[in-house]
Write an enzyme that holds these catalytic residues in place. Sequence first.
Site, PDB file in Angstrom:
ATOM      1  N   ASP A 188       0.847  -1.194   0.000  1.00  0.00           N
ATOM      2  CA  ASP A 188       0.000   0.000   0.000  1.00  0.00           C
ATOM      3  C   ASP A 188       0.880   1.240   0.000  1.00  0.00           C
ATOM      4  OD1 ASP A 188      -1.718   2.124   0.394  1.00  0.00           O
ATOM      5  OD2 ASP A 188      -2.955   1.090   1.874  1.00  0.00           O
ATOM      6  N   HIS A 193       0.587   7.970   3.762  1.00  0.00           N
ATOM      7  CA  HIS A 193       1.222   7.309   4.888  1.00  0.00           C
ATOM      8  C   HIS A 193       2.736   7.517   4.945  1.00  0.00           C
ATOM      9  CE1 HIS A 193      -2.687   5.532   5.330  1.00  0.00           C
ATOM     10  NE2 HIS A 193      -2.620   5.030   4.119  1.00  0.00           N
ATOM     11  N   ILE A 208      -0.205   9.509   8.379  1.00  0.00           N
ATOM     12  CA  ILE A 208      -0.920   8.680   9.355  1.00  0.00           C
ATOM     13  C   ILE A 208      -0.671   7.205   9.056  1.00  0.00           C
ATOM     14  CG2 ILE A 208      -2.686  10.430   9.756  1.00  0.00           C
ATOM     15  CD1 ILE A 208      -4.546   8.837   7.896  1.00  0.00           C
ATOM     16  N   GLY A 211      -4.910   2.287   7.955  1.00  0.00           N
ATOM     17  CA  GLY A 211      -5.983   1.646   8.705  1.00  0.00           C
ATOM     18  C   GLY A 211      -5.819   0.140   8.735  1.00  0.00           C
TER      19      GLY A 211
END
Length: 298
Positions: A188, A193, A208, A211
């Site tokens: 990903d 990120h 961040i 998830g």
Amino acid sequence: MPIDAAKALAAGPRSAEITWTAKDVQLYHLGIGAGRPATDPDELRYTLESRLHVLPSFATVAGAGAPGVIAGLSMPGVDVDLAGVLHGGQSLRLHRAVPVQGSATATSRIAAVYDKGSAAVLVLRTEVGDAEGPLWTGEARIFVRGEGGWGGDRGPSGRLAEPSGEPDRVVDRPTRPDQALLYRLSGDYNPLHADPEFARRAGFDRPILHGLCTYGMTLKAVVDTLLDGDVGRVRSYTTRFAGVVRPGETLRIRMWRERPAEQDGQARRAGEGRVRVAVAVAERDDAPVLADTVVEHS
């Protein structure tokens, strides 16, 4: 409108061949915090090839995460700015144990498009199977800010009643400051990120954590504490992403066992059960991260 719901729903499924090796499984496990302490026999199940077990959430990145959330944004009828996209929720149903290495066919389609007013929600469903039959079914709910308001179906709320009573277990799981940089190597590569500039454009002060990294860390905590470390007991796992984690923060994971004779109106076989989970950030007054989270198990 960048999202043409009718076109997205009418589009045929896309299939892709995916492969993975034991090294991919080990990298994923390290990306969700396995291997601490490095010599702990319970952790070696996730890191040492001679005794490797596959945490079922690896299915979300098998084949380097393709097809995944970003791939879903290239479906017919979908043309959106990646900076406005968030992963809203994830579900996974296991048909068989995920092999340590393998090859399979992943078939994806947009199963639903919902109008939430200020945003749209795309439901990307992926069926994965190999020569022996179905392996798993995954469903990603993709939240696209600023793309709602066309008068479409709002869809189900999916909210569950809060678990009652004190949790059976509460564990804290720290994340590393470089956790997102390690986790993204499983496939990903969304710059949200890793790239501070992109994160600011998306409305965050800094990159961040994925998830799905939190998703994997949470399932590992449930397996290790309530399922005797047996990854094969997991039957399904679903969550709603309710908040963000900044790399370096601590996940506070609360778990409640459910053992009623009947759940969801259907009698369950002896030995089957569910674990309800809530995840928050310890350093921010238990700010919610994962909600409506359920692990079904044998």
